[in-house]
Design an enzyme around this catalytic site. Sequence first.
Site, short mmCIF file in Angstrom:
data_model
loop_
_atom_site.label_atom_id
_atom_site.label_comp_id
_atom_site.label_asym_id
_atom_site.label_seq_id
_atom_site.Cartn_x
_atom_site.Cartn_y
_atom_site.Cartn_z
CG ASP A 88 43.43 52.84 37.68
OD1 ASP A 88 43.53 53.91 37.05
OD2 ASP A 88 43.90 51.76 37.27
N GLY A 89 41.41 54.18 41.71
CA GLY A 89 40.34 54.16 42.71
C GLY A 89 39.48 55.40 42.64
CG ASP B 45 41.32 31.94 50.41
OD1 ASP B 45 40.86 30.89 50.88
OD2 ASP B 45 42.51 32.29 50.55
CE1 TYR C 156 42.49 39.94 44.44
CE2 TYR C 156 40.32 40.67 45.15
CZ TYR C 156 41.48 39.94 45.38
OH TYR C 156 41.60 39.22 46.53
CB SER C 157 40.42 39.55 37.10
OG SER C 157 40.42 38.39 36.31
CG LEU C 158 46.80 41.17 35.41
CD1 LEU C 158 46.85 40.20 34.24
CD2 LEU C 158 47.23 42.56 34.97
CB THR D 153 44.09 45.50 33.45
OG1 THR D 153 43.11 46.55 33.51
CG2 THR D 153 44.25 45.06 32.00
CG ASN E 51 38.05 47.89 37.55
OD1 ASN E 51 38.13 48.08 36.34
ND2 ASN E 51 38.96 48.31 38.40
#
Length: 291
Positions: A74-75, A176, A189-191, A187, A147
């Site tokens: 994905d990156g 933080d 970092y938020s997830l 889907t 994203n």
Amino acid sequence: MTIAVYGKRIDAEFAEATRNLFAALEKYRVHVLIYLPLLDYIKSNLSYTPQISGTFITTQDLKETDIIISLGGDGTFLDSIALVQDLGIPIMGINLGRLGFLATTSIPEIDNSIDLLMASKYSIEKRSMLQLVSNSKLFNPFPYALNDMVVRNSVSGLLHVNTYINGDYLSTYWADGLIIATPTGSTAYSLSVGGPILTPNLSAFVLSAIAPHHLTVRPLVIPDDSLIELEISGRDEELIVSLDSRNIRIPQPVTLMLKKAPFNANVVCLKGTTFYRTIRSKLLWGMDKRN
């Protein structure tokens, strides 16, 4: 048809899959362009030279391209978005990484996926994006993200984030960090910090705090026609701002604004592939023996 192949590096364990990809494209006699650093890497590390029509490096080199294949995780897919920019070229992801919510084609599916692509058995999903607005023009010339945008402390300690939606004060986050995600990024970092999963066609953003210091703070979904303003300060001299896989350090305090980008990312969705199938597979839903 002209197809561009983008990637960074290919581990030795994926050498055969890489050969299979180029062999499948060669079978259809399409014009194949490859990202020059990727070609150099393949030649040097995989002892293989694919049959290609040419190479590319910059966005301008892709103007006549019909499809881009992102070869990696994905990156890598997110990096290809920054390369395509606003050209509107559809992107298909072949997953050589781990989870793969964006790069959904697995290695065993490569041959079939190319067959479907060549037979035009696919649709194009238009994915909304974020635009970061700042006085210092951060991330220019491409201040956009598919994203998410993330702000977090550079060392340790709390960030103090005054947050306004369309000029209306929402709250002050003591945390933080803070994530503003698109439906596609829901889907990512938020997830991982407890945010909800949104289907890609929703017109929304998600605000998710990273380790908030108030138990009542929860992720919030807002319309994507909202203007988000963040006044950020903390104990450290710098903070880290991320747009997808790109990171920079900037002095704090700082004020940042976010809004919906004026263009979409176009994602290739092959026949038989759906968002619900992807999350069911990637998140192992339905693996209970009772199903």
